[in-house]
Motif scaffolding. Sequence first.
Motif, PDB file in Angstrom:
ATOM      1  N   UNK A  49       0.815  -1.214   0.000  1.00  9.85           N
ATOM      2  CA  UNK A  49       0.000   0.000   0.000  1.00  9.85           C
ATOM      3  C   UNK A  49       0.854   1.272   0.000  1.00  9.85           C
ATOM      4  N   UNK A  50       2.165   1.125   0.177  1.00 11.64           N
ATOM      5  CA  UNK A  50       3.069   2.273   0.071  1.00 11.64           C
ATOM      6  C   UNK A  50       3.741   2.252  -1.308  1.00 11.64           C
ATOM      7  N   UNK A  51       4.473   3.306  -1.597  1.00  7.97           N
ATOM      8  CA  UNK A  51       5.102   3.391  -2.915  1.00  7.97           C
ATOM      9  C   UNK A  51       6.490   4.022  -2.786  1.00  7.97           C
ATOM     10  N   UNK A  65       8.640 -11.072   4.295  1.00  5.95           N
ATOM     11  CA  UNK A  65       8.767  -9.689   3.863  1.00  5.95           C
ATOM     12  C   UNK A  65       7.926  -9.502   2.602  1.00  5.95           C
ATOM     13  N   UNK A  66       7.984  -8.342   2.021  1.00  2.59           N
ATOM     14  CA  UNK A  66       7.166  -8.089   0.839  1.00  2.59           C
ATOM     15  C   UNK A  66       7.893  -7.179  -0.119  1.00  2.59           C
ATOM     16  N   UNK A  67       7.067  -6.357  -0.730  1.00  2.55           N
ATOM     17  CA  UNK A  67       5.697  -5.990  -0.450  1.00  2.55           C
ATOM     18  C   UNK A  67       5.364  -5.813   1.042  1.00  2.55           C
ATOM     19  N   UNK A  68       4.057  -5.748   1.263  1.00  4.00           N
ATOM     20  CA  UNK A  68       3.579  -5.593   2.630  1.00  4.00           C
ATOM     21  C   UNK A  68       2.857  -6.876   3.047  1.00  4.00           C
ATOM     22  N   UNK A 109       7.458  -5.219   8.070  1.00  4.19           N
ATOM     23  CA  UNK A 109       6.229  -4.548   7.667  1.00  4.19           C
ATOM     24  C   UNK A 109       6.413  -3.037   7.694  1.00  4.19           C
ATOM     25  N   UNK A 110       5.559  -2.348   6.932  1.00  7.44           N
ATOM     26  CA  UNK A 110       5.604  -0.882   7.044  1.00  7.44           C
ATOM     27  C   UNK A 110       4.749  -0.409   8.219  1.00  7.44           C
ATOM     28  N   UNK A 154       6.691   6.905   1.328  1.00  5.74           N
ATOM     29  CA  UNK A 154       6.187   6.045   2.400  1.00  5.74           C
ATOM     30  C   UNK A 154       4.807   6.513   2.854  1.00  5.74           C
ATOM     31  N   UNK A 155       3.872   6.536   1.917  1.00  8.24           N
ATOM     32  CA  UNK A 155       2.481   6.906   2.220  1.00  8.24           C
ATOM     33  C   UNK A 155       1.561   6.038   1.363  1.00  8.24           C
ATOM     34  N   UNK A 156       0.314   5.875   1.827  1.00  4.78           N
ATOM     35  CA  UNK A 156      -0.635   5.148   0.984  1.00  4.78           C
ATOM     36  C   UNK A 156      -1.379   6.130   0.085  1.00  4.78           C
ATOM     37  N   UNK A 157      -2.327   5.619  -0.706  1.00  5.84           N
ATOM     38  CA  UNK A 157      -2.991   6.462  -1.698  1.00  5.84           C
ATOM     39  C   UNK A 157      -3.824   7.581  -1.079  1.00  5.84           C
ATOM     40  N   UNK A 158      -4.217   7.354   0.179  1.00  4.17           N
ATOM     41  CA  UNK A 158      -5.000   8.403   0.853  1.00  4.17           C
ATOM     42  C   UNK A 158      -4.101   9.398   1.581  1.00  4.17           C
ATOM     43  N   UNK A 159      -2.792   9.199   1.467  1.00  2.35           N
ATOM     44  CA  UNK A 159      -1.862  10.130   2.128  1.00  2.35           C
ATOM     45  C   UNK A 159      -1.550   9.738   3.564  1.00  2.35           C
TER      46      UNK A 159
END
Length: 321
Positions: free
Chosen positions: A37-39, A92-95, A121-122, A158-163
């Motif tokens: 979910x992070x980028x 690990x991942x990914x998440x 994990x993040x 290090x944020x998801x799509x909603x910020x």
Amino acid sequence: MSTQNNFVANTLNVTPPTLNNQLNELVINWHITEACNYNCTYCFAKWGKPNELLRSLEAIERLLDQLANYFIRGNPKIKDMLGYKTVRLNLAGGEPMMLGSTLSIVLILAKQKGFNTSIITNGSYLLKNKFDLPKNVLDMIGISFDSLDYQTRKEIGRIDRKGNSLSAEELKCALHKLSHTQIGLKTKINTVINAINWRENFSSFMSDLAPDKWKVLQVMPYGNDELLISDDKFNQFVERHEKQGITIYPESNSAMTESYLMIEPKGRFYQNSRDLGGYVYSDCINEVGANKALSLINFNANTFMSRYSRDESIIALGEVI
Ligand code: SF4
């Protein structure tokens, strides 16, 4: 280096250790998914939409059996070389927490088959009851945390799509909550040092949080080269914190090449290779077995030993896994 070790090295395509000490724990990193979910700009967890094993619980269990039979119950040459006593499966991942109940099942199965367990994990799924781990399935958790400052985390990706982005306060709460469901849990914070955060000072935050281990990694040359920093800047970051009495486990680029025992989402060993300038993959472990698969990659036992041997001295003091 003994003749036997030479033979082992040739057979397994493993660089044998020259250090005298031995490992207590072998760590196998399974990058179980590339979904996240992070980028993060520096993220290397991209395998091009692989056919992830996690789609089949049967395949997952077969892989865990292959690994347990070889590394735990078997007597492979690599066990003689490294002298490990236990094996930790690090997811690990990914998440990995995006997998929800599948992750829970993997952890339960791994425990049943004799692995120690950990995840990287993040941390975002530890908040607001997005995901609750079953009790006592985890021995260690590593949470990636790159900055105390929201804007810096945003610039790194290090944020998801909603910020949303895990804050320092949320990280503290998440660890506190986990300490009640995972008895004896060891905690590790991973920080990737790059061109955006290398001047930051984490000293007081880390003193307060007091994780069992704070690992700082120099950003690897992948994707956005604008994030790269010199060895000198990386060393400055480390020295600045060490001068303030913070214990750091630094890992420069050279230490990260050919030294992790890693499995990608499809269930193949892989290595980042200095010589070949990219990844080298084995065949699928479920198809050829762990022994044959391990023989198809370059595994540098020296860098593996040097990474974990320092932890060993701390195990003796009872501080860290
Ligand atoms: S949190 Fe980890 S897996 Fe997700 S994008 Fe960042 S580095 Fe990649």
